[in-house]
Design a protein around this motif. Sequence first.
Motif, PDB file in Angstrom:
ATOM      1  N   SER A 220       0.852  -1.195   0.000  1.00 56.73           N
ATOM      2  CA  SER A 220       0.000   0.000   0.000  1.00 56.73           C
ATOM      3  C   SER A 220       0.882   1.238   0.000  1.00 56.73           C
ATOM      4  O   SER A 220       1.812   1.336   0.806  1.00 56.73           O
ATOM      5  CB  SER A 220      -0.915   0.009   1.227  1.00 56.73           C
ATOM      6  OG  SER A 220      -1.802  -1.100   1.201  1.00 56.73           O
ATOM      7  N   VAL A 221       0.597   2.163  -0.913  1.00 57.12           N
ATOM      8  CA  VAL A 221       1.324   3.428  -0.987  1.00 57.12           C
ATOM      9  C   VAL A 221       0.326   4.539  -0.700  1.00 57.12           C
ATOM     10  O   VAL A 221      -0.630   4.739  -1.461  1.00 57.12           O
ATOM     11  CB  VAL A 221       1.981   3.629  -2.361  1.00 57.12           C
ATOM     12  CG1 VAL A 221       2.803   4.909  -2.365  1.00 57.12           C
ATOM     13  CG2 VAL A 221       2.849   2.433  -2.727  1.00 57.12           C
ATOM     14  N   LEU A 222       0.543   5.253   0.402  1.00 59.00           N
ATOM     15  CA  LEU A 222      -0.419   6.250   0.867  1.00 59.00           C
ATOM     16  C   LEU A 222       0.259   7.598   1.082  1.00 59.00           C
ATOM     17  O   LEU A 222       1.479   7.706   1.074  1.00 59.00           O
ATOM     18  CB  LEU A 222      -1.057   5.776   2.187  1.00 59.00           C
ATOM     19  CG  LEU A 222      -1.695   4.393   2.194  1.00 59.00           C
ATOM     20  CD1 LEU A 222      -2.121   4.023   3.609  1.00 59.00           C
ATOM     21  CD2 LEU A 222      -2.883   4.342   1.254  1.00 59.00           C
ATOM     22  N   GLY A 223      -0.565   8.611   1.289  1.00 55.89           N
ATOM     23  CA  GLY A 223      -0.037   9.930   1.612  1.00 55.89           C
ATOM     24  C   GLY A 223       0.070  10.836   0.403  1.00 55.89           C
ATOM     25  O   GLY A 223      -0.760  10.786  -0.514  1.00 55.89           O
ATOM     26  N   ASP A 224       1.123  11.630   0.354  1.00 56.12           N
ATOM     27  CA  ASP A 224       1.257  12.692  -0.638  1.00 56.12           C
ATOM     28  C   ASP A 224       1.891  12.170  -1.932  1.00 56.12           C
ATOM     29  O   ASP A 224       2.996  12.553  -2.315  1.00 56.12           O
ATOM     30  CB  ASP A 224       2.085  13.839  -0.051  1.00 56.12           C
ATOM     31  CG  ASP A 224       1.801  15.166  -0.744  1.00 56.12           C
ATOM     32  OD1 ASP A 224       0.927  15.194  -1.630  1.00 56.12           O
ATOM     33  OD2 ASP A 224       2.444  16.165  -0.403  1.00 56.12           O
ATOM     34  N   VAL A 225       1.157  11.255  -2.591  1.00 54.77           N
ATOM     35  CA  VAL A 225       1.557  10.726  -3.897  1.00 54.77           C
ATOM     36  C   VAL A 225       0.429  10.977  -4.883  1.00 54.77           C
ATOM     37  O   VAL A 225      -0.700  11.282  -4.494  1.00 54.77           O
ATOM     38  CB  VAL A 225       1.885   9.226  -3.832  1.00 54.77           C
ATOM     39  CG1 VAL A 225       3.106   8.975  -2.975  1.00 54.77           C
ATOM     40  CG2 VAL A 225       0.690   8.432  -3.298  1.00 54.77           C
ATOM     41  N   SER A 226       0.719  10.812  -6.171  1.00 56.38           N
ATOM     42  CA  SER A 226      -0.282  11.137  -7.189  1.00 56.38           C
ATOM     43  C   SER A 226      -1.479  10.191  -7.155  1.00 56.38           C
ATOM     44  O   SER A 226      -2.628  10.623  -7.287  1.00 56.38           O
ATOM     45  CB  SER A 226       0.366  11.100  -8.583  1.00 56.38           C
ATOM     46  OG  SER A 226       1.357  12.087  -8.700  1.00 56.38           O
ATOM     47  N   HIS A 227      -1.218   8.888  -6.966  1.00 59.31           N
ATOM     48  CA  HIS A 227      -2.300   7.905  -7.002  1.00 59.31           C
ATOM     49  C   HIS A 227      -2.157   6.921  -5.844  1.00 59.31           C
ATOM     50  O   HIS A 227      -1.658   5.806  -6.029  1.00 59.31           O
ATOM     51  CB  HIS A 227      -2.297   7.147  -8.339  1.00 59.31           C
ATOM     52  CG  HIS A 227      -2.310   8.036  -9.544  1.00 59.31           C
ATOM     53  ND1 HIS A 227      -3.398   8.817  -9.885  1.00 59.31           N
ATOM     54  CD2 HIS A 227      -1.353   8.279 -10.481  1.00 59.31           C
ATOM     55  CE1 HIS A 227      -3.125   9.492 -10.977  1.00 59.31           C
ATOM     56  NE2 HIS A 227      -1.889   9.203 -11.363  1.00 59.31           N
ATOM     57  N   PRO A 228      -2.544   7.317  -4.638  1.00 59.21           N
ATOM     58  CA  PRO A 228      -2.435   6.390  -3.498  1.00 59.21           C
ATOM     59  C   PRO A 228      -3.332   5.175  -3.699  1.00 59.21           C
ATOM     60  O   PRO A 228      -4.387   5.266  -4.331  1.00 59.21           O
ATOM     61  CB  PRO A 228      -2.894   7.255  -2.316  1.00 59.21           C
ATOM     62  CG  PRO A 228      -3.735   8.334  -2.917  1.00 59.21           C
ATOM     63  CD  PRO A 228      -3.151   8.612  -4.268  1.00 59.21           C
ATOM     64  N   GLY A 229      -2.891   4.044  -3.170  1.00 56.16           N
ATOM     65  CA  GLY A 229      -3.698   2.840  -3.292  1.00 56.16           C
ATOM     66  C   GLY A 229      -2.887   1.592  -2.999  1.00 56.16           C
ATOM     67  O   GLY A 229      -1.736   1.660  -2.560  1.00 56.16           O
ATOM     68  N   GLU A 230      -3.506   0.446  -3.255  1.00 56.54           N
ATOM     69  CA  GLU A 230      -2.863  -0.853  -3.045  1.00 56.54           C
ATOM     70  C   GLU A 230      -2.391  -1.382  -4.392  1.00 56.54           C
ATOM     71  O   GLU A 230      -3.157  -1.415  -5.357  1.00 56.54           O
ATOM     72  CB  GLU A 230      -3.848  -1.826  -2.399  1.00 56.54           C
ATOM     73  CG  GLU A 230      -3.231  -3.133  -1.951  1.00 56.54           C
ATOM     74  CD  GLU A 230      -4.236  -4.012  -1.210  1.00 56.54           C
ATOM     75  OE1 GLU A 230      -4.093  -4.188   0.014  1.00 56.54           O
ATOM     76  OE2 GLU A 230      -5.179  -4.504  -1.873  1.00 56.54           O
ATOM     77  N   TYR A 231      -1.136  -1.820  -4.444  1.00 58.91           N
ATOM     78  CA  TYR A 231      -0.540  -2.241  -5.712  1.00 58.91           C
ATOM     79  C   TYR A 231       0.044  -3.643  -5.590  1.00 58.91           C
ATOM     80  O   TYR A 231       0.639  -3.985  -4.567  1.00 58.91           O
ATOM     81  CB  TYR A 231       0.550  -1.266  -6.144  1.00 58.91           C
ATOM     82  CG  TYR A 231       0.006   0.099  -6.493  1.00 58.91           C
ATOM     83  CD1 TYR A 231      -0.436   0.382  -7.775  1.00 58.91           C
ATOM     84  CD2 TYR A 231      -0.098   1.103  -5.528  1.00 58.91           C
ATOM     85  CE1 TYR A 231      -0.957   1.626  -8.099  1.00 58.91           C
ATOM     86  CE2 TYR A 231      -0.620   2.351  -5.837  1.00 58.91           C
ATOM     87  CZ  TYR A 231      -1.050   2.603  -7.130  1.00 58.91           C
ATOM     88  OH  TYR A 231      -1.575   3.836  -7.450  1.00 58.91           O
ATOM     89  N   PRO A 232      -0.109  -4.472  -6.643  1.00 53.65           N
ATOM     90  CA  PRO A 232       0.439  -5.835  -6.593  1.00 53.65           C
ATOM     91  C   PRO A 232       1.958  -5.832  -6.678  1.00 53.65           C
ATOM     92  O   PRO A 232       2.559  -4.965  -7.324  1.00 53.65           O
ATOM     93  CB  PRO A 232      -0.187  -6.499  -7.831  1.00 53.65           C
ATOM     94  CG  PRO A 232      -0.460  -5.369  -8.770  1.00 53.65           C
ATOM     95  CD  PRO A 232      -0.823  -4.197  -7.901  1.00 53.65           C
TER      96      PRO A 232
END
Length: 266
Positions: free
Chosen positions: A149-161
């Motif tokens: 999971s990439v969260l916070g101040d990024v362009s497209h936060p979400g869960e990635y394989p």
Amino acid sequence: MSLRYTFINVLVSIALLSSCSTPKGITYMQGMFEEMPQEIIQQSRITVQPDDKLSIVVSSKDPELAEVFNLAVARHQVGQSITNNNNMQQTALFTVSPSGFINYPVIGEIYIAGLNRQEVAQLIQKELISQNLLKDPVVTVEFMNTTVSVLGDVSHPGEYPIDRDDLNVIQAISKAGDLNITGLRENVLVVRKKDEKNIAYRLDLTNAQSLFQSPAFYLRQNDIVYVEPNNMKKRQSTVNGNTVQTPSLWISIISLLTTISVLVFK
């Protein structure tokens, strides 16, 4: 008169210096071309953890013998008939137990926690040969439910394989469209669950030496990457939070001080 102009020039210089400074915490992996340390983290491949789902396919020169070890999913019913298309057939997934085992056909329970894909394949291949179940097995293992999971101040936060065995934090952030310009690159948080405990790592993406040495540079399944916004972005959540930072405010202050100086030194 000269004192007044000197005072005005000082104010203008301060304004220009504050507005023209170059941020240093924007560029990734600074120092990359300098002498790097030898102690780079070696273990990069993800390993099996409890609750992972694995696809394990066994093939052989004798397909009928190998089929025993491939758990087939029931074929899907389409209308009144059952499809016989081989392309529709799938292999059932093996779920790793909380204690790190899978229940494998004929062989029984196998402990695979902490092994990477290649090591799991080699272990099953060895068991099949040693128990005279297959002479020439080829075992293919794939992770099926591994994500970060990439969260916070990024362009497209979400869960990635995790689509590779050695996914690192830079690659994961690129999947999320990179950090926004307001994201703090010097203080990226990685939260990892290990032995039923959450462990936090702090990464400085601008420092190549410390980044490559961090045990969190290569990610594991279920890792959480959090990018903290900078103070300016945080202040946007409040009314007039960034008013003090706006150029128009400083121009107004300088104009006011200039007017006062004219009156004082008149």
